[in-house]
Design an enzyme around this catalytic site. Structure first.
Site, PDB file in Angstrom:
ATOM      1  N   ARG A 210       0.808  -1.113   0.155  1.00  0.00           N
ATOM      2  CA  ARG A 210      -0.061   0.063   0.007  1.00  0.00           C
ATOM      3  C   ARG A 210       0.862   1.308  -0.087  1.00  0.00           C
ATOM      4  NH1 ARG A 210      -5.080  -1.749   2.399  1.00  0.00           N
ATOM      5  NH2 ARG A 210      -5.303  -3.591   1.236  1.00  0.00           N
ATOM      6  N   GLU A 212       0.670   4.059   1.245  1.00  0.00           N
ATOM      7  CA  GLU A 212       0.009   5.101   2.103  1.00  0.00           C
ATOM      8  C   GLU A 212       1.077   6.082   2.729  1.00  0.00           C
ATOM      9  OE1 GLU A 212      -2.055   2.347   4.372  1.00  0.00           O
ATOM     10  OE2 GLU A 212      -4.051   2.276   3.220  1.00  0.00           O
ATOM     11  N   ARG A 218       0.364   2.506  12.915  1.00  0.00           N
ATOM     12  CA  ARG A 218      -0.537   1.285  12.471  1.00  0.00           C
ATOM     13  C   ARG A 218      -0.231   1.140  11.085  1.00  0.00           C
ATOM     14  NH1 ARG A 218      -3.924   5.409  14.579  1.00  0.00           N
ATOM     15  NH2 ARG A 218      -4.692   5.829  12.522  1.00  0.00           N
ATOM     16  N   HIS A 219       0.387   1.743  10.426  1.00  0.00           N
ATOM     17  CA  HIS A 219       0.519   1.501   8.797  1.00  0.00           C
ATOM     18  C   HIS A 219       1.914   1.006   8.332  1.00  0.00           C
ATOM     19  CE1 HIS A 219      -3.404   3.807   8.767  1.00  0.00           C
ATOM     20  NE2 HIS A 219      -3.615   3.113   7.831  1.00  0.00           N
ATOM     21  N   GLU A 350      -8.347  -1.595  14.420  1.00  0.00           N
ATOM     22  CA  GLU A 350      -8.725  -2.482  13.212  1.00  0.00           C
ATOM     23  C   GLU A 350      -7.784  -3.409  12.928  1.00  0.00           C
ATOM     24  OE1 GLU A 350      -9.789  -0.691   9.319  1.00  0.00           O
ATOM     25  OE2 GLU A 350      -9.058  -2.368   8.459  1.00  0.00           O
ATOM     26  N   SER A 353     -10.782  -6.925   7.934  1.00  0.00           N
ATOM     27  CA  SER A 353     -11.921  -6.119   7.409  1.00  0.00           C
ATOM     28  C   SER A 353     -12.466  -7.401   6.235  1.00  0.00           C
ATOM     29  CB  SER A 353     -11.129  -5.021   6.740  1.00  0.00           C
ATOM     30  OG  SER A 353     -12.297  -4.200   6.120  1.00  0.00           O
ATOM     31  N   ARG A 401      -0.628  -6.149  12.268  1.00  0.00           N
ATOM     32  CA  ARG A 401      -1.311  -5.589  13.133  1.00  0.00           C
ATOM     33  C   ARG A 401      -2.009  -6.526  14.243  1.00  0.00           C
ATOM     34  NH1 ARG A 401      -5.389  -1.088  10.581  1.00  0.00           N
ATOM     35  NH2 ARG A 401      -3.827   0.132   9.582  1.00  0.00           N
TER      36      ARG A 401
END
Ligand code: AMO
Length: 427
Positions: A210, A212, A218-219, A350, A353, A401
């Site tokens: 990703r 991001e 968290r990423h 989270e 998902s 995570r």
């Protein structure tokens, strides 16, 4: 004949024998006529003593921390030694030296994370740092065993793909022999296509990319995703049950498999047999923010509220708005502004998902358009929906995570061997 090579943890069972060990010097103390060494190997540590008069006394005195050595001597039970055993050295060979000082004093706690990551492979000499790798391995193993036991076939999907599986944003583009391609954001399209084959149940533990810009705790730009997909589901709640059970098994395996879990990481997460399942609306009301979107901050609040109200560290949140979910998600039959989707929140974050998917060709094409995506770019995927696609659903669980939350780590970067984030491309 050369004496048997043993591990530090085996020393006591060889008391009275001449043995050989190889490892790193983690401590040197010279007390009068005796040198006490701590020798570390993959199994743990053992005390080595070299006395004045022994041919290895001078070598022992000159050793430094992190030298790589081979020690030969007698294993002897000794009440005062840690682990009640020591090796009385007769011979010490220096295999390799270590410069002083080390760029990272990995024995200390509280080193800045960036320094730890710069010197990750020294940092990983610290048992607490290493525990995260062990936890990753335990969690992955338990999840694999679980899905296999439920009849899921393990698959390996391509990671260089022709279209953004999660829709437009956050993809790493690459040039593939002159054509545009991407690093896979998820195995989404492929695990769904496997539903067209009749295999009915598949899972994968694979890498996902990703692009991001998040720099927070968290990423990652590269993470491991535990994906599963199954056919003939009734709804998203049925799908979520598999993720909950996989998370439970992973947590149990980590607690069991990481030595000294409780002393180092405290209480394990509480995951009741039937954890609470709340719609987004109910979850927002519970935290006193009606109409909220379940932002990261709201997830944290929810984690606390659910722990208090239900005695659970895990909550399944369902029915996210259509505007927040990807094109392949099935809309809620009664309220098309919502979806048959869920997230799993563990200790306020989270970690998974998923959803029931839209399996009707025309509806799916329409949903792509609603998300501003061009159906022609998804032809290879869409076409299969014309030829007998069963109803299905699945989810993705972020391995790092998951481990971060099971261990209670502050930053996801601690739960990965060599993190990739917008700044970090080495080591
Ligand atoms: P989603 O994008 O929510 O869903 O990702 C699934 C899970 O993967 C983890 N995750 C991440 N972990 C670390 N760094 C990131 N940048 C990152 N992004 C996601 C999270 C998240 O819950 N295809 C769907 C899943 C499905 O519906 O089957 C998907 O990828 O734990």
């Amino acid at each position: 004949m050369r004496p048997r090579r043993i591990l530090a943890s085996e020393a006591a069972s060889y008391a009275g024998d001449r043995v050989r060990l190889k490892g790193w010097v983690s401590r040197v103390r010279v007390l009068g006529g005796i040198v006490f060494l701590e020798l570390r190997d993959r199994s743990g540590s053992v005390q080595v003593v070299a006395r004045k008069g022994s041919p290895c006394f001078n070598t022992a005195k000159k050793l430094g921390r992190d030298y790589v050595v081979a020690v030969e001597g007698e294993a002897r039970l000794e009440e005062r030694a840690p682990g009640r055993v020591e090796i009385v050295a007769a011979h010490i060979e220096v295999i390799n030296e270590a410069e002083k000082p080390l760029p990272l004093d990995y024995t200390r706690s509280g080193n800045p994370l960036n320094l730890r990551l710069d010197w990750r492979f020294l940092d990983l000499r610290n048992p607490r740092s290493q525990a995260a790798l062990k936890a990753l391995a335990e969690a992955a193993h338990a999840v694999r065993q679980y899905f296999r036991s439920q009849g899921f076939l393990e698959i390996f999907t391509p990671k260089i793909i022709g279209q953004a599986s999660e829709g437009g944003a956050d993809v790493f583009p690459l040039v593939y022999f002159g054509r545009e391609a991407f690093l896979a954001q998820s195995p989404q399209l492929y695990k769904q296509l496997m539903m067209a084959t009749g295999v009915e149940r598949v899972f994968e533990i694979g890498v996902a990319f990703r692009a991001e810009e998040h720099r927070g705790p968290r990423h990652l730009c590269e993470f491991r995703s535990i994906d599963y997909e199954l056919s003939f589901v009734e709804d998203h709640v049925e799908v979520a049950k598999y993720a909950v059970e996989a998370v439970r098994r992973a947590a149990e395996a980590v607690v069991r498999g990481v030595e000294g879990y409780n002393e180092v990481f405290g209480e394990p997460p509480r995951i009741p047999g039937s954890p609470p399942i709340l719609s987004v609306d109910e979850a927002c009301r519970l935290i006193g923010r009606p109409g909220c979107k379940m932002s990261a901050e709201e997830e944290e609040l929810l984690g606390k509220a659910v722990a208090k109200e239900y005695g659970s560290d895990l909550v399944v949140v369902t029915e996210y708005p259509w505007s927040d979910r990807p094109f392949y998600t099935m809309k809620h039959p009664e309220d098309p502004s919502k979806t048959r989707s869920f997230d799993i929140i563990l200790r306020g974050l989270e970690i998974a998902s998923g959803s029931q998917r839209e399996h009707r060709y025309e509806v799916l094409v329409q949903q792509l358009r609603e998300k501003g995506l061009d159906p022609s770019g998804f032809k290879f995927y869409l076409d299969h929906f014309k030829y007998g696609m069963p109803p299905h659903g699945g989810a993705g669980i972020g391995l790092e995570r998951l481990v971060k939350q099971i261990l209670g780590l502050r930053n996801i970067r601690e739960a990965v061997l060599a993190p990739r984030d917008p700044e970090r491309l080495a080591p």
